[in-house]
Design a protein around this motif. Structure first.
Motif, mmCIF file in Angstrom:
data_model
loop_
_atom_site.group_PDB
_atom_site.id
_atom_site.type_symbol
_atom_site.label_atom_id
_atom_site.label_comp_id
_atom_site.label_asym_id
_atom_site.label_seq_id
_atom_site.Cartn_x
_atom_site.Cartn_y
_atom_site.Cartn_z
ATOM 1 N N VAL A 1 0.846 -1.188 0.000
ATOM 2 C CA VAL A 1 0.000 0.000 0.000
ATOM 3 C C VAL A 1 0.883 1.240 0.000
ATOM 4 N N THR A 2 0.381 2.301 -0.620
ATOM 5 C CA THR A 2 1.188 3.512 -0.753
ATOM 6 C C THR A 2 1.078 4.452 0.442
ATOM 7 N N ASP A 3 0.179 4.142 1.371
ATOM 8 C CA ASP A 3 0.046 4.957 2.572
ATOM 9 C C ASP A 3 -0.578 4.096 3.664
ATOM 10 N N ARG A 4 -0.075 4.202 4.885
ATOM 11 C CA ARG A 4 -0.620 3.387 5.977
ATOM 12 C C ARG A 4 -2.080 3.701 6.271
ATOM 13 N N MET A 5 -2.552 4.862 5.852
ATOM 14 C CA MET A 5 -3.962 5.194 6.089
ATOM 15 C C MET A 5 -4.905 4.265 5.312
ATOM 16 N N TYR A 6 -4.388 3.533 4.313
ATOM 17 C CA TYR A 6 -5.209 2.594 3.547
ATOM 18 C C TYR A 6 -5.252 1.197 4.172
ATOM 19 N N ALA A 7 -4.476 0.971 5.218
ATOM 20 C CA ALA A 7 -4.335 -0.387 5.768
ATOM 21 C C ALA A 7 -5.676 -1.014 6.143
ATOM 22 N N ASP A 8 -6.530 -0.302 6.850
ATOM 23 C CA ASP A 8 -7.796 -0.891 7.288
ATOM 24 C C ASP A 8 -8.707 -1.240 6.115
ATOM 25 N N GLU A 9 -8.851 -0.332 5.156
ATOM 26 C CA GLU A 9 -9.748 -0.639 4.042
ATOM 27 C C GLU A 9 -9.181 -1.734 3.150
ATOM 28 N N VAL A 10 -7.878 -1.776 2.975
ATOM 29 C CA VAL A 10 -7.252 -2.862 2.212
ATOM 30 C C VAL A 10 -7.418 -4.178 2.971
ATOM 31 N N GLY A 11 -7.186 -4.156 4.266
ATOM 32 C CA GLY A 11 -7.353 -5.356 5.081
ATOM 33 C C GLY A 11 -8.780 -5.876 5.064
ATOM 34 N N ARG A 12 -9.753 -4.978 5.130
ATOM 35 C CA ARG A 12 -11.161 -5.403 5.082
ATOM 36 C C ARG A 12 -11.520 -5.995 3.719
ATOM 37 N N ALA A 13 -10.986 -5.418 2.649
ATOM 38 C CA ALA A 13 -11.241 -5.971 1.308
ATOM 39 C C ALA A 13 -10.608 -7.357 1.183
ATOM 40 N N HIS A 14 -9.439 -7.526 1.769
ATOM 41 C CA HIS A 14 -8.766 -8.832 1.790
ATOM 42 C C HIS A 14 -9.614 -9.829 2.576
ATOM 43 N N ASN A 15 -10.129 -9.406 3.720
ATOM 44 C CA ASN A 15 -10.963 -10.272 4.555
ATOM 45 C C ASN A 15 -12.239 -10.694 3.822
ATOM 46 N N ALA A 16 -12.804 -9.810 3.022
ATOM 47 C CA ALA A 16 -14.022 -10.144 2.285
ATOM 48 C C ALA A 16 -13.803 -11.317 1.336
ATOM 49 N N VAL A 17 -12.590 -11.460 0.849
ATOM 50 C CA VAL A 17 -12.263 -12.554 -0.070
ATOM 51 C C VAL A 17 -11.706 -13.758 0.677
ATOM 52 N N PHE A 18 -10.831 -13.525 1.649
ATOM 53 C CA PHE A 18 -10.065 -14.610 2.266
ATOM 54 C C PHE A 18 -10.352 -14.844 3.741
ATOM 55 N N GLY A 19 -11.391 -14.216 4.303
ATOM 56 C CA GLY A 19 -11.677 -14.367 5.723
ATOM 57 C C GLY A 19 -11.820 -15.806 6.170
ATOM 58 N N ALA A 20 -12.477 -16.638 5.369
ATOM 59 C CA ALA A 20 -12.661 -18.050 5.727
ATOM 60 C C ALA A 20 -11.419 -18.878 5.431
ATOM 61 N N VAL A 21 -10.611 -18.434 4.480
ATOM 62 C CA VAL A 21 -9.413 -19.179 4.067
ATOM 63 C C VAL A 21 -8.247 -18.901 5.014
ATOM 64 N N ARG A 22 -8.090 -17.643 5.360
ATOM 65 C CA ARG A 22 -7.046 -17.173 6.264
ATOM 66 C C ARG A 22 -5.630 -17.571 5.842
ATOM 67 N N PRO A 23 -5.207 -17.162 4.640
ATOM 68 C CA PRO A 23 -3.815 -17.414 4.256
ATOM 69 C C PRO A 23 -2.889 -16.551 5.102
ATOM 70 N N VAL A 24 -1.616 -16.901 5.136
ATOM 71 C CA VAL A 24 -0.672 -15.982 5.766
ATOM 72 C C VAL A 24 -0.639 -14.728 4.897
ATOM 73 N N ALA A 25 -0.384 -13.582 5.513
ATOM 74 C CA ALA A 25 -0.459 -12.332 4.763
ATOM 75 C C ALA A 25 0.573 -11.344 5.284
ATOM 76 N N THR A 26 1.025 -10.521 4.359
ATOM 77 C CA THR A 26 1.929 -9.428 4.689
ATOM 78 C C THR A 26 1.383 -8.171 4.045
ATOM 79 N N MET A 27 1.408 -7.062 4.785
ATOM 80 C CA MET A 27 1.058 -5.768 4.219
ATOM 81 C C MET A 27 2.217 -4.824 4.517
ATOM 82 N N VAL A 28 2.699 -4.184 3.459
ATOM 83 C CA VAL A 28 3.863 -3.313 3.563
ATOM 84 C C VAL A 28 3.510 -1.957 2.970
ATOM 85 N N VAL A 29 3.939 -0.897 3.628
ATOM 86 C CA VAL A 29 3.783 0.444 3.078
ATOM 87 C C VAL A 29 5.002 0.730 2.208
#
Length: 137
Positions: A87-115
């Motif tokens: 992500v290009t700014d840490r202020m996007y972390a929550d909305e990016v994380g929620r969008a990720h959860n909408a797709v992978f919440g049940a799968v729960r792959p390991v994940a990394t988020m980097v600014v």
């Protein structure tokens, strides 16, 4: 599609026709045996950035592009074992994380988020990579 035969498992390399793949020399997705990995996926659709200014929608679009690429080599969302989000700014972390959860919440792959300082197009707010493990095909 390009398939490379070797002593071990075959290597399948697929492109999406995206604007940078041929010029920069990479594939959208590569499958070797049980492992399938996407290149970085953004919200670029038909050569233009979709959802300018909306990190959540860009994430959803990028994940769709990555999952579509994985589907081309036989993998589905439940096969995804790792994601990386840039992500290009840490202020996007929550909305990016929620969008990720909408797709992978049940799968729960390991994940990394980097600014990161920026992405290839200044309108890109997020880029994702997906890795999947699936039965030999």
């Amino acid at each position: 599609m390009t398939t490379v035969e070797s002593e071990g498992p075959s290597v399948v390399r697929l492109g999406s026709g995206g604007p940078w793949e041929a010029g920069y020399g990479y594939s959208r997705v590569v499958r070797v045996g049980n492992l399938a990995i996407t290149a970085g996926c953004t919200a670029t659709v038909d050569g233009a950035v979709a959802h300018v200014g909306d990190a959540a929608a860009q994430t959803a679009q990028a994940l769709r592009i990555g999952l579509d690429a994985l589907a081309e080599v036989g993998a589905g969302p439940a096969d995804v074992i790792r994601t990386r989000m840039y992500v290009t700014d840490r202020m996007y972390a929550d909305e990016v994380g929620r969008a990720h959860n909408a797709v992978f919440g049940a799968v729960r792959p390991v994940a990394t988020m980097v600014v990161v300082a920026g992405l290839i197009d200044p309108d890109h707010l997020v880029e994702v990579e997906l890795e999947a493990w699936l039965p030999e095909g």
